[in-house]
Enzyme design. Structure first.
Site, PDB file in Angstrom:
ATOM      1  N   ARG A  55      -5.796   6.231   9.217  1.00 52.36           N
ATOM      2  CA  ARG A  55      -6.144   5.635  10.512  1.00 52.36           C
ATOM      3  C   ARG A  55      -5.350   6.251  11.650  1.00 52.36           C
ATOM      4  NH1 ARG A  55      -5.203  -0.371   9.887  1.00 52.36           N
ATOM      5  NH2 ARG A  55      -4.228   0.409   8.010  1.00 52.36           N
ATOM      6  N   GLY A 104       4.606  -0.175   3.454  1.00 51.96           N
ATOM      7  CA  GLY A 104       4.656   0.751   4.578  1.00 51.96           C
ATOM      8  C   GLY A 104       5.561   0.229   5.682  1.00 51.96           C
ATOM      9  N   ASP A 105       5.441   0.791   6.861  1.00 52.63           N
ATOM     10  CA  ASP A 105       6.391   0.448   7.926  1.00 52.63           C
ATOM     11  C   ASP A 105       6.266  -1.010   8.375  1.00 52.63           C
ATOM     12  OD1 ASP A 105       3.933   1.192   9.033  1.00 52.63           O
ATOM     13  OD2 ASP A 105       4.839   1.633  10.970  1.00 52.63           O
ATOM     14  N   THR A 159       2.624   4.059   0.267  1.00 50.97           N
ATOM     15  CA  THR A 159       1.351   3.996   0.991  1.00 50.97           C
ATOM     16  C   THR A 159       0.643   5.322   0.777  1.00 50.97           C
ATOM     17  OG1 THR A 159       0.367   4.161   3.205  1.00 50.97           O
ATOM     18  CG2 THR A 159       2.717   4.543   3.080  1.00 50.97           C
ATOM     19  N   ARG A 163      -7.656   4.590  -3.087  1.00 49.23           N
ATOM     20  CA  ARG A 163      -6.511   3.719  -3.351  1.00 49.23           C
ATOM     21  C   ARG A 163      -6.285   3.489  -4.840  1.00 49.23           C
ATOM     22  NH1 ARG A 163      -5.907  -0.669   0.491  1.00 49.23           N
ATOM     23  NH2 ARG A 163      -5.408   0.265   2.488  1.00 49.23           N
ATOM     24  N   ARG A 220      -1.421  -9.298   2.824  1.00 51.44           N
ATOM     25  CA  ARG A 220      -0.876  -9.285   4.183  1.00 51.44           C
ATOM     26  C   ARG A 220      -0.595 -10.740   4.540  1.00 51.44           C
ATOM     27  NH1 ARG A 220      -4.144  -4.583   4.265  1.00 51.44           N
ATOM     28  NH2 ARG A 220      -2.776  -2.835   4.749  1.00 51.44           N
ATOM     29  N   SER A 221       0.452 -10.982   5.312  1.00 48.37           N
ATOM     30  CA  SER A 221       0.833 -12.352   5.628  1.00 48.37           C
ATOM     31  C   SER A 221       1.149 -12.499   7.107  1.00 48.37           C
ATOM     32  CB  SER A 221       2.055 -12.757   4.784  1.00 48.37           C
ATOM     33  OG  SER A 221       2.587 -13.986   5.242  1.00 48.37           O
ATOM     34  N   ASP A 244      -1.050   6.861   2.758  1.00 46.90           N
ATOM     35  CA  ASP A 244      -1.141   7.630   4.007  1.00 46.90           C
ATOM     36  C   ASP A 244      -0.028   8.654   4.219  1.00 46.90           C
ATOM     37  OD1 ASP A 244      -3.454   6.378   4.720  1.00 46.90           O
ATOM     38  OD2 ASP A 244      -2.488   4.851   5.950  1.00 46.90           O
ATOM     39  N   GLY A 261      -0.987  -2.303   2.163  1.00 51.99           N
ATOM     40  CA  GLY A 261      -2.002  -1.590   1.384  1.00 51.99           C
ATOM     41  C   GLY A 261      -1.436  -1.156   0.041  1.00 51.99           C
ATOM     42  N   ASP A 316       2.596   8.465   5.858  1.00 46.95           N
ATOM     43  CA  ASP A 316       3.029   8.540   7.260  1.00 46.95           C
ATOM     44  C   ASP A 316       4.346   7.817   7.516  1.00 46.95           C
ATOM     45  OD1 ASP A 316       1.957   6.084   6.740  1.00 46.95           O
ATOM     46  OD2 ASP A 316       0.806   5.931   8.577  1.00 46.95           O
ATOM     47  N   ARG A 368     -25.092  15.170   6.194  1.00 51.96           N
ATOM     48  CA  ARG A 368     -24.970  13.980   5.349  1.00 51.96           C
ATOM     49  C   ARG A 368     -23.526  13.503   5.434  1.00 51.96           C
ATOM     50  NH1 ARG A 368     -29.780  14.714   5.031  1.00 51.96           N
ATOM     51  NH2 ARG A 368     -31.104  14.502   3.187  1.00 51.96           N
ATOM     52  N   SER A 414     -23.993  26.385   3.276  1.00 47.50           N
ATOM     53  CA  SER A 414     -23.594  24.977   3.266  1.00 47.50           C
ATOM     54  C   SER A 414     -22.157  24.871   3.788  1.00 47.50           C
ATOM     55  CB  SER A 414     -23.677  24.408   1.855  1.00 47.50           C
ATOM     56  OG  SER A 414     -22.712  25.036   1.026  1.00 47.50           O
ATOM     57  N   GLU A 426     -14.674  23.693   5.508  1.00 45.79           N
ATOM     58  CA  GLU A 426     -14.882  24.622   6.622  1.00 45.79           C
ATOM     59  C   GLU A 426     -14.146  24.145   7.875  1.00 45.79           C
ATOM     60  OE1 GLU A 426     -17.032  24.276   4.201  1.00 45.79           O
ATOM     61  OE2 GLU A 426     -17.322  26.394   3.732  1.00 45.79           O
TER      62      GLU A 426
HETATM   63  P1  ADP Z   1       2.169  -1.754   5.644  1.00 44.62           P
HETATM   64  O1  ADP Z   1       3.443  -2.271   5.063  1.00 44.62           O
HETATM   65  O2  ADP Z   1       1.364  -0.988   4.633  1.00 44.62           O
HETATM   66  O3  ADP Z   1       2.414  -1.007   6.939  1.00 44.62           O
HETATM   67  P2  ADP Z   1       1.154  -4.047   7.155  1.00 44.62           P
HETATM   68  O4  ADP Z   1       1.421  -3.425   8.468  1.00 44.62           O
HETATM   69  O5  ADP Z   1      -0.137  -4.754   6.959  1.00 44.62           O
HETATM   70  O6  ADP Z   1       1.229  -3.003   5.940  1.00 44.62           O
HETATM   71  O7  ADP Z   1       2.360  -5.068   6.849  1.00 44.62           O
HETATM   72  C1  ADP Z   1       2.410  -5.813   5.669  1.00 44.62           C
HETATM   73  C2  ADP Z   1       3.003  -7.156   5.941  1.00 44.62           C
HETATM   74  O8  ADP Z   1       4.334  -6.995   6.483  1.00 44.62           O
HETATM   75  C3  ADP Z   1       2.291  -7.984   7.020  1.00 44.62           C
HETATM   76  O9  ADP Z   1       1.194  -8.691   6.515  1.00 44.62           O
HETATM   77  C4  ADP Z   1       3.394  -8.931   7.472  1.00 44.62           C
HETATM   78  O10 ADP Z   1       3.560  -9.992   6.577  1.00 44.62           O
HETATM   79  C5  ADP Z   1       4.618  -8.030   7.410  1.00 44.62           C
HETATM   80  N1  ADP Z   1       4.873  -7.473   8.744  1.00 44.62           N
HETATM   81  C6  ADP Z   1       4.207  -6.471   9.357  1.00 44.62           C
HETATM   82  N2  ADP Z   1       4.672  -6.257  10.602  1.00 44.62           N
HETATM   83  C7  ADP Z   1       5.651  -7.162  10.800  1.00 44.62           C
HETATM   84  C8  ADP Z   1       6.527  -7.467  11.894  1.00 44.62           C
HETATM   85  N3  ADP Z   1       6.464  -6.802  13.054  1.00 44.62           N
HETATM   86  N4  ADP Z   1       7.418  -8.480  11.720  1.00 44.62           N
HETATM   87  C9  ADP Z   1       7.487  -9.176  10.563  1.00 44.62           C
HETATM   88  N5  ADP Z   1       6.689  -8.933   9.506  1.00 44.62           N
HETATM   89  C10 ADP Z   1       5.791  -7.952   9.605  1.00 44.62           C
END
Ligand code: ADP
Length: 321
Positions: free
Chosen positions: A172, A102-103, A126, A255, A72-73, A128, A11, A130, A246, A216, A188
Site C-alpha cells: 500500500r 508492523g510499525d 510483515t 500472505r 487489529r484492535s 511488506d 497483518g 517496509d 487483462r 506479450s 516489462e
Molecule cells: P501493523 O502492525 O501491521 O502495522 P496495524 O497498523 O493495523 O498493523 O496495527 C496493529 C494494531 O496495533 C492496531 O490494531 C492497534 O491495536 C495497534 N496500534 C496501531 N497503531 C497504534 C497507535 N498509534 N497507538 C497504539 N496502538 C496502535
C-alpha cells in the site's frame, strides 16, 4: 524477569509461527515461563492468554498464518484499553512482551511500556518489508516467491494469447514486493509508489517493444502506486493508447503458504533475539537482522525512519530491454 508473553498483531505473515516457536523455546530454555496471547492486542484486553509449553510449538515451524491468530484492535489505541491489557499481564506477573507485527503494532507496544512499564520487544513481521532497522521482515521472502510463482503462470497464458497483463501485488505504501517480484518475473514494467509512473511513457515503451517483435507483456504494479491500482492503470493505458489488457490481482494469496527457508531462518533468529533482548534488559526495542547480524533499535525508528529501496534494484526496474 520471570514470565513473558508473546503475541502476533496486524497483518499476518508467513514465518510468524517459526518466530513464535523460537521465542517460546528460547524463553523456556532461559528459565522463563511463557504465555501466548490470542488475537493480538484485542486478546490481551480480553484476557485471552494461556501458558505455553515446548510441545505447544511443535510442528508449526513450516506452517503459514499464526497459531496465536492476529487481529487489529481499536480499543488498544485508547488509554483505557491499554490499562485492561496491562492488568491482565500484571496479574500473572508477566513483565516482558514480544510483539510480532508492523510499525502500528510497535507503536502500541511502545505505549504499553511507557504507560505501564511492561518491557516490550518488537519483531518486524510483515510481508511488506517496509520497516527500517531490519534488512528484511518476516514473511517478505515467502510473499515474493508466492507472487513469482503466480506470475510465471500468468506469463504462460500472456504469451499464448499475445496479451498484455497487469498484475497487482501487495504494497500500500511501499514497492518492495513489486520491485523484487517484477525483476524476478522479468516484467516489462514495474510500477511502485516510490517512483513516478508516467502512463504515456509506459505506452510508448510497450508499443516500441511490440514493433520490435514482442507479442506479450507483463506489468507488475504495487497496489499503492500513485497512478492507482491495477484496474485504474489498465483503464488509463487503454484510454491513452487503445491497448487492452487483462488484470490479475494476487491479493491475500501472498500472505499465505509455508514460509521459505529464508523466512524460517530470519524468524528463528529474531524470535531468539527478542528473548535475549528482554533478558539483557534492552527493552523497549525492536530487533532486526542487518548485514547478517542481529541488531537492536528504538521502537520509534520503525515509524520515524523510512527504509529505502535498493537503488540497484530500482535502476534494474527500468527494464533490461
Ligand atoms: P501493523 O502492525 O501491521 O502495522 P496495524 O497498523 O493495523 O498493523 O496495527 C496493529 C494494531 O496495533 C492496531 O490494531 C492497534 O491495536 C495497534 N496500534 C496501531 N497503531 C497504534 C497507535 N498509534 N497507538 C497504539 N496502538 C496502535
Amino acid at each position: 524477569m520471570k514470565a513473558i508473553a508473546v503475541l502476533t498483531s496486524g497483518g499476518d505473515a508467513p514465518g510468524m509461527n517459526a518466530g513464535i516457536r523460537a521465542t517460546v523455546r528460547t524463553a523456556l530454555t532461559g528459565g522463563l515461563s511463557v504465555f501466548g496471547v490470542k488475537r493480538g492486542y484485542q486478546g490481551l484486553i480480553e484476557d485471552d492468554l494461556f501458558s505455553m509449553t515446548s510441545t505447544d510449538v511443535s510442528n508449526i515451524l513450516q506452517r503459514g498464518g499464526t497459531i496465536l491468530h492476529s487481529a487489529r484492535s481499536e480499543e488498544f489505541k485508547t488509554v483505557e484499553g491499554r490499562i485492561k491489557a496491562a492488568e491482565n499481564l500484571n496479574k500473572r506477573n508477566i513483565d516482558g512482551l514480544v510483539v510480532f507485527g508492523g510499525d502500528g503494532s510497535f507503536r502500541g507496544a511502545n505505549d504499553l511500556q511507557r504507560e505501564h512499564g511492561i518491557r516490550v520487544v518488537g519483531v518486524p513481521a510483515t510481508i511488506d518489508n517496509d520497516i527500517w532497522g531490519s534488512d528484511f521482515t518476516i514473511g517478505f521472502d515467502t510473499a515474493v516467491n508466492t507472487a513469482l510463482e503466480a506470475i510465471d503462470k500468468v506469463r504462460d497464458t500472456a504469451a499464448a494469447h499475445d496479451r498484455l497483463f497487469i498484475v497487482e501485488v501487495m504494497g500500500r505504501h511501499a514497492g518492495f514486493i513489486a520491485l523484487e517480484v517484477g525483476i524476478g518475473a522479468g516484467a516489462e514494467e514495474i510500477l511502485i509508489p516510490e517512483t513516478v509512473t508516467k502512463i504515456p511513457d509506459i505506452c510508448k515503451k510497450l508499443q516500441s517493444r511490440y514493433e520490435k517483435g514482442r507479442t506479450s507483456s507483463i506489468l507488475v504494479v504495487a497496489e499503492g502506486d500513485e497512478e492507482g491500482n491495477a484496474y485504474e492503470i489498465a483503464r488509463k493505458i487503454e484510454t491513452h493508447s487503445g491497448m487492452k489488457s487483462r488484470v490479475t490481482v494476487l491479493g491475500h494469496v501472498q500472505r499465505g503458504g509455508s514460509p521459505t527457508a529464508s523466512d524460517r531462518m530470519l524468524a528463528t533468529k529474531l524470535g531468539y533475539a527478542a528473548v535475549k533482548a528482554l533478558l539483557d534488559d534492552a527493552a523497549p526495542c525492536m530487533v532486526g537482522v542487518e548485514n547478517g547480524s542481529i541488531s537492536r533499535h528504538p521502537l520509534a525508528d520503525a515509524w520515524t525512519r523510512r527504509k529505502e529501496l535498493d537503488k540497484l534494484l530500482v535502476q534494474l526496474s527500468y527494464g533490461l530491454e
